[in-house]
Design an enzyme around this catalytic site. Sequence first.
Site, mmCIF file in Angstrom:
data_model
loop_
_atom_site.group_PDB
_atom_site.id
_atom_site.type_symbol
_atom_site.label_atom_id
_atom_site.label_comp_id
_atom_site.label_asym_id
_atom_site.label_seq_id
_atom_site.Cartn_x
_atom_site.Cartn_y
_atom_site.Cartn_z
ATOM 1 N N GLU A 93 0.874 -1.172 0.000
ATOM 2 C CA GLU A 93 0.000 0.000 0.000
ATOM 3 C C GLU A 93 0.900 1.208 0.000
ATOM 4 O O GLU A 93 1.648 1.421 0.960
ATOM 5 C CB GLU A 93 -0.875 0.012 1.258
ATOM 6 C CG GLU A 93 -1.975 -1.020 1.264
ATOM 7 C CD GLU A 93 -2.960 -0.819 0.141
ATOM 8 O OE1 GLU A 93 -3.108 0.335 -0.329
ATOM 9 O OE2 GLU A 93 -3.564 -1.807 -0.289
ATOM 10 N N CYS B 223 -2.538 8.634 3.871
ATOM 11 C CA CYS B 223 -2.385 8.361 2.439
ATOM 12 C C CYS B 223 -3.683 8.650 1.701
ATOM 13 O O CYS B 223 -3.684 8.904 0.509
ATOM 14 C CB CYS B 223 -1.914 6.936 2.198
ATOM 15 S SG CYS B 223 -2.729 5.733 3.225
#
Lengths: 478, 522
Positions: free
Chosen positions: B284, B318
């Site tokens: 990720e 994020c």
Amino acid sequence: MTEVRSRGGRARGLGRLGGRRYLHRMSALDGEIAVWGRRLAGPARPSARDRATALLSRDPALRAALFRVVDVAPACDGPGELADHLAAYLEEAARPRGGGAPAGSDAGSRLAPVLAAAGARVAGSRAGRVPAGVAARLAVRATARRFIAGATPAAAAPELGRLWSAGIASTVDLLGEATVTAAEGRAYAARCADALDTLAATAARWPPAPLLEADAAGPLPRASLSVKVTALTPLVRPAAPERGRADAADALRDLLRRARDHGAHLHVDMESLDARELVLELALELLSEREFRDGPSAGIVVQAYLRDSEQQVDRVLAWARAADRSASLTVRLVKGAYWDQETIEALHRGWTPPVWSRKGDSDRCFERIVPRLLAAFPAVRTAVATHNLRSVAHAIVAARRAGLAPADLELQVLRGLGDELAAALAAERLRVRAYCPVGDLVAGMAYLVRRLLENTANDSFLATRATGAALDRLLEAP
Amino acid sequence: MSAPFRNEPLLELRRASVRDELRGALAALDARLPLEVPVAIGGERRHAPVLDSVDPGRPERVVARATVATGADVDAAVAIAAQAVGAWRDAPAGERAAVLARAAGELRGRRRELAALCVREVGKPWPEADADVAEAIDFLEFYGRQAVALEARAELEQLPGERNTLRHRGRGVAAVIAPWNFPLAIATGMTAAALAAGNAALLKPAEQSPGCALALAQALERAGLPAGLFALLPGAGEVGAALVRHPGVHTIAFTGSGAVGLEIVERAARVAPGQRHLKRVVAEMGGKNCTLVDRDADLDDAVPALLASAFGYAGQKCSATARALVHERLHAPLLERLRGALDTLSVGPADDFASDLGPLIEADARDRVEGALRDAAAAGARVDRTVGELPDDGWFVAPAVVAGAPADGAVVRAELFGPVLSVEPVRGMEEACDRVDEQSYALTGGLFSRDPRTIELVSRRTPVGNLYVNRGTTGAMVARQPFGGNRLSGTGTKAGGPDYLLQFIEPVVICENTVRHGLTFG
């Protein structure tokens, strides 16, 4: 007063005759409430508007489509754009929806074929698009006018005057966009200040109306403004109420001074629970200040749909007892207008909803609070704000039983929704006030959508009444 | 049978009593700092603290002192894990789930203390710190249930005369390389997934947040996880690199920067001498997330949502929105309201409930953000910053709204991981979609529109892994919004979703002939 008594006598007589088969199951209190409820009830035959309301209540998909049109209308530039939205909403309303659909709308609209055809017509031809958009726009404006008394306080003044002549006092609520900047907060405060000036000047020209101008606690201001603290400050932070309190204090203090100087009433509205601590603490803190000892007339709100509303009442009553004030504190008791929002937020965050899950619980809580507020008269003035005929009748009976005169209880309605009730209350020589939103359509839309949703919610009193439900059942104890 | 999954309730911070409890928990924690974080392998602990994590809002306050794992520690952890994992893999999923549920209970019992630890160690404001702990609990509860569901899955066609079985078997040893920005949630999530699926998990926490990782290690130990299945290996990049290189590691679960992620993918593809498997990488990585604002958007909703998405945790998520692509009709009014709203934000210590933004994680992060803003201003962009004083100490940055940033500059292109929002006009949503499509990142996206057709258009065209309509782009919930990016933002896996465990699984199909002398016994 004489008139009230004679009418009351006649109605009690009717109650004894017509209600015999109910009365044996009812307490004396409930019997008296039912009598008052029937006296205040409007025509038994639903009006065209009532029938439309009832239709919307039964068809959640159509209801959603129409609300979305109302909601988006201010953002659309021209009828074409609105027509495009209308077509898309109708299409969606016609489609059965899957898992993500809100409860009750999973089956799509029962008018699906009609809506699909209408959507296609609106979307299909350029020739059909613009008239549909124009029609939608007009419908939105007409609806908005029903709820919104005018674009500005000056524009609303004639309407407020008409209400006054009809025996109905008013309080003005300035609609506006959300406050996200300091400048927007200042602009709202300036609009409030102007509104107080305008309302005071306007109200001075009204003819005397003794019932509306004094109760046993003293004189009652003619001019009244309801103010939203969350519009005065962009610093509403649920986890840091002290920020908003500090930021809004000066602006609210200025409005209190201005209201005092004009002899006007300033009412601090309540919104969602996220802002409650900020709003209530700020209002009580400022009203405790020495300079407001003798005025202005001011008020706060208690929302009975909150599970802890009775603790809030304890707090407010304790404050009123301890405060070194000569002026009364008005407490507007409402059910509360943010039920869906509070419930959804709680659901998303894993909280016990702060609101009662069943409407009956809110209604019972409301009835428990009323006598407690009335018992605090004259330090506390009670304003009962609901369209539920049972709740209204209950408050009237409770006030009488508490030995209060009709003027000592204020009953409030929303302009546009409670007009018939207001007229009935005024005809009974009871003291009634209409809550009048003022502002332009764009600014007022969020308010409008909420009011409409509330009005057509399945369990709303008005929607239930509009279906022609038996009045006796509606007047039963919750 | 356990109850259906429900997200862990968040703390109701609007109640004064809850805030008081948290302040109390923080004071109690402060009295215990610094925490000592050992290397923990197979029930053994080695203490030789050399690596400090500090409060980014007051860097002289040391939150944890960690022992740094050596190459020998990594070798030992892998060897012990390889030994222990067989029995764990073969245990019924329900047993593994029970251990994870007990670990969730351990975290639940320390809710307030652990939120306080997040506040201190990574400068996370209270609401987000609380959500971090709740999400960690969610992952433990959710993946345990998912493992049970996976075991029960019977999905193969069956014909008379044969018995077809699909077994989901843990891959072996997983290396978990975790970030500091969700110091408990993401470390716990990747670890819980590996364990639930029948793997061992060797955790290398971010060097900025070893203290939070210690809480996970303690929870697993107290939950009765058999020794050797989990190791805590604090340290910097070398520890992660050693894990990635190690021939005994089967799966690498990584959340962090794009540069490191790509390096891991490349490195993991090489088969070391003696290695008899392919390594799988779950990565990720970053994002440069855009929120689209169409002409029919309600700015009353869009402005607060943009503020929260761009500046929540000072932009260090994020999923944060970095660019607003705004229909030209609303560009000027939106910008004006955003600039005004910028001044309502309060930058201050994370432990102060009144702070909207805390500090950035470290000095480098601050310098990177300030540098990008200077470059944008020098190139002619208008940069508005929150006025008001910043604390003297710590790595605080005033949030910024940038208009007219150069299209090839860092403010528009780079993941800054700081409180910077670039606002850019577009002629319409098709053009906005084109701009999003130019990017190599594709993590989250936002859209404000009240037109169902626009929502459908953007849903169809967007490359992102998570699109949020008429709300902010952060705050994905386990099981409700499985989370993860596409393109260079990640391997497309969805943390907190139904298929995540498959990344840690080696499927085995067994076909047994059930015909004997012309008769079938199956």
